[in-house]
Design a protein around this motif. Structure first.
Motif, PDB file in Angstrom:
ATOM      1  N   THR A   1      62.426   7.421 -53.792  1.00 33.01           N
ATOM      2  CA  THR A   1      62.492   6.786 -55.094  1.00 33.01           C
ATOM      3  C   THR A   1      63.871   6.199 -55.275  1.00 33.01           C
ATOM      4  N   GLY A   2      63.994   5.279 -56.209  1.00 35.07           N
ATOM      5  CA  GLY A   2      65.281   4.638 -56.445  1.00 35.07           C
ATOM      6  C   GLY A   2      65.056   3.273 -57.027  1.00 35.07           C
ATOM      7  N   ARG A   3      65.883   2.329 -56.666  1.00 35.57           N
ATOM      8  CA  ARG A   3      65.755   0.976 -57.202  1.00 35.57           C
ATOM      9  C   ARG A   3      64.698   0.215 -56.409  1.00 35.57           C
ATOM     10  N   GLY A   4      63.506   0.372 -56.830  1.00 32.48           N
ATOM     11  CA  GLY A   4      62.404  -0.301 -56.167  1.00 32.48           C
ATOM     12  C   GLY A   4      61.716  -1.254 -57.100  1.00 32.48           C
ATOM     13  N   ASP A   5      60.494  -1.665 -56.724  1.00 30.06           N
ATOM     14  CA  ASP A   5      59.778  -2.618 -57.560  1.00 30.06           C
ATOM     15  C   ASP A   5      58.397  -2.126 -57.934  1.00 30.06           C
TER      16      ASP A   5
ATOM     17  N   ASP B   1      72.632   2.763 -64.381  1.00 33.88           N
ATOM     18  CA  ASP B   1      71.220   2.368 -64.363  1.00 33.88           C
ATOM     19  C   ASP B   1      71.050   1.031 -65.064  1.00 33.88           C
ATOM     20  N   ALA B   2      70.221   0.170 -64.503  1.00 37.95           N
ATOM     21  CA  ALA B   2      69.969  -1.138 -65.107  1.00 37.95           C
ATOM     22  C   ALA B   2      69.250  -0.973 -66.446  1.00 37.95           C
ATOM     23  N   LEU B   3      69.611  -1.820 -67.414  1.00 39.77           N
ATOM     24  CA  LEU B   3      69.027  -1.716 -68.753  1.00 39.77           C
ATOM     25  C   LEU B   3      67.521  -1.940 -68.744  1.00 39.77           C
TER      26      LEU B   3
ATOM     27  N   ASP C   1      71.990  10.271 -74.979  1.00 45.41           N
ATOM     28  CA  ASP C   1      71.267  11.454 -74.522  1.00 45.41           C
ATOM     29  C   ASP C   1      69.751  11.301 -74.664  1.00 45.41           C
ATOM     30  N   ASP C   2      69.312  10.382 -75.514  1.00 44.42           N
ATOM     31  CA  ASP C   2      67.874  10.165 -75.702  1.00 44.42           C
ATOM     32  C   ASP C   2      67.272   9.265 -74.632  1.00 44.42           C
ATOM     33  N   LEU C   3      68.106   8.520 -73.961  1.00 43.02           N
ATOM     34  CA  LEU C   3      67.606   7.504 -73.044  1.00 43.02           C
ATOM     35  C   LEU C   3      67.042   8.122 -71.761  1.00 43.02           C
ATOM     36  N   VAL C   4      65.916   7.581 -71.332  1.00 40.72           N
ATOM     37  CA  VAL C   4      65.330   7.966 -70.043  1.00 40.72           C
ATOM     38  C   VAL C   4      64.952   6.695 -69.289  1.00 40.72           C
ATOM     39  N   VAL C   5      64.961   6.813 -67.985  1.00 36.06           N
ATOM     40  CA  VAL C   5      64.551   5.680 -67.142  1.00 36.06           C
ATOM     41  C   VAL C   5      63.368   6.119 -66.293  1.00 36.06           C
ATOM     42  N   GLU C   6      62.539   5.142 -65.966  1.00 37.59           N
ATOM     43  CA  GLU C   6      61.385   5.441 -65.124  1.00 37.59           C
ATOM     44  C   GLU C   6      61.749   5.210 -63.668  1.00 37.59           C
ATOM     45  N   GLU C   7      61.407   6.179 -62.833  1.00 38.81           N
ATOM     46  CA  GLU C   7      61.664   6.040 -61.416  1.00 38.81           C
ATOM     47  C   GLU C   7      60.774   4.948 -60.824  1.00 38.81           C
ATOM     48  N   THR C   8      61.296   4.278 -59.836  1.00 35.35           N
ATOM     49  CA  THR C   8      60.499   3.290 -59.099  1.00 35.35           C
ATOM     50  C   THR C   8      60.511   3.657 -57.634  1.00 35.35           C
TER      51      THR C   8
END
Length: 376
Positions: free
Chosen positions: A126-130, A143-145, A171-178
């Motif tokens: 996982t990581g910066r994928g598409d 992390d990209a916005l 602290d509320d922000l989450v990112v989705e794995e790609t």
């Protein structure tokens, strides 16, 4: 949901299966596609077969005859009439028919398998994928916005701060794995030696169907992947996907070494990290091309000189990180032993299969190709 006595009731209703209605053309076209595959694209022979089947099974009626069917094939662009140099007319199938045959082969083979999600081959990384992985983690600096999940982040803000004092913090922000998508370059080798039609068993037609279905799968579902197809007899040469319906066996021995050499040459030119060779064969290697251009042939048992050359090619492919998967359409113990030793030299895989399960085995192997091979 059905209303009865003022009460809505929900449940399942069971009834006998009813096949979807097909027009007379659709019924005949389904049979035609199967036959034209067996006749290697020979339209005249296919129509002769259909006439014989019509006599025995009454496929047509007075309202829709076989001549009507042929006229519809012309109108719909499935066959065309050409004028030969001697002035005689000749009918042949078109590219539209070739595509229809490939799609039908895909439906026949792949339609029976459990389909995985859309996209390309997934890796374990996982990581910066598409491609979205469906998993979330806390936002980290850098992390990209565009990767921030607004919905999940707002949900966290509501939970952490309440509706009355809704505000969004880091602290509320989450990112989705790609996930990265793996790309695969495949060479499919098809044995067209004479043994592919010996002993009263047609082995070349199932091999053609698998090749056509695999080509259709890759071009439509995995467009980033590549598929090259080659055939090998006394020599080896590449064929185009559009030529698959016309593939026939010849009066050839089996030059497995030439096929492997060509396959590796093809894959050397590919930029993809993941490369593989699928080999469909039913016979032992029985031919080599010597440096002077002459052919060394020996069909009696396993020739040690030829076999050793095969092992050397398997080892070379291993050094290039190209696994070879052999689909052996034979059960002879001494041939199976050769395949086992060949597979050990390459550290690849081997399947000993009849014709019935060939397509399913190749497709399952392609779909679940080893993610542990992804590098970088």
């Amino acid at each position: 949901m059905k209303k009865k006595n003022g009460i809505f009731k929900k449940g399942f209703a069971f009834k006998h299966y009813e096949a979807p209605e097909q027009s007379p053309f659709e019924k005949l076209f389904d049979i035609f596609q199967e036959i034209i595959t067996h006749t290697s694209g020979d339209l005249d022979e296919a129509l002769d077969w259909m006439r014989e089947l019509d006599k025995e099974y009454q496929l047509t009626s007075e309202d829709y005859t076989l001549d009507d069917f042929v006229e519809d094939l012309k109108k719909k662009g499935y066959i065309r009439e050409e004028i030969k140099p001697d002035g005689k007319g000749e009918m042949s199938i078109t590219a539209k028919t070739e595509r229809a045959i490939r799609k039908r082969a895909l439906d026949q083979i792949f339609g029976n398998l459990k389909r995985s999600g859309s996209g390309n081959h997934r890796t374990k990384y996982t990581g910066r994928g598409d491609e979205h992985a469906g998993e979330y983690r806390n936002y980290q600096y850098g992390d990209a916005l565009e990767r921030i999940s607004i919905t999940e982040s707002l949900k966290n803000a509501q939970i952490n701060h309440g509706i009355g004092d809704l505000h969004l913090t880091e602290d509320d922000l989450v990112v989705e794995e790609t996930q990265y998508k793996a790309q695969m370059s495949t060479v499919l080798m098809i044995d067209i030696s004479h043994s592919m039609i010996l002993y009263g068993e047609d082995r070349i037609t199932p091999a053609k169907k698998v090749a056509m279905a695999l080509a259709e799968l890759i071009t439509t579902r995995y467009p980033k992947d590549t598929l090259d197809i080659l055939v090998f007899g006394n020599d080896a040469w590449p064929i185009a996907i559009k030529d698959l319906p016309y593939l026939q066996v010849g009066p050839y021995h089996t030059n497995t070494v030439a096929g492997l050499q060509l396959a590796m040459d093809m894959l050397r030119r590919k930029r993809n990290t993941n490369k593989q060779i699928f080999m469909i064969t039913d016979g032992k290697p029985s031919c080599l091309k010597l440096p002077d251009g002459q052919y060394y042939k020996n069909s009696n048992g396993l020739d040690r000189n030829i076999v050793n050359k095969c092992y050397v090619m398997a080892q070379q492919a291993r050094k290039l990180h190209i696994p070879i998967t052999t689909f052996m359409i034979a059960q002879d113990p001494y041939l199976m032993q050769f395949v086992r030793e060949f597979t050990y030299a390459n550290q690849g895989k081997a399947f000993y299969t009849g014709l019935k399960g060939l397509g399913e085995m190749i497709f399952e192997d392609y779909e679940t190709n080893r993610t542990k091979r992804i590098k970088g």
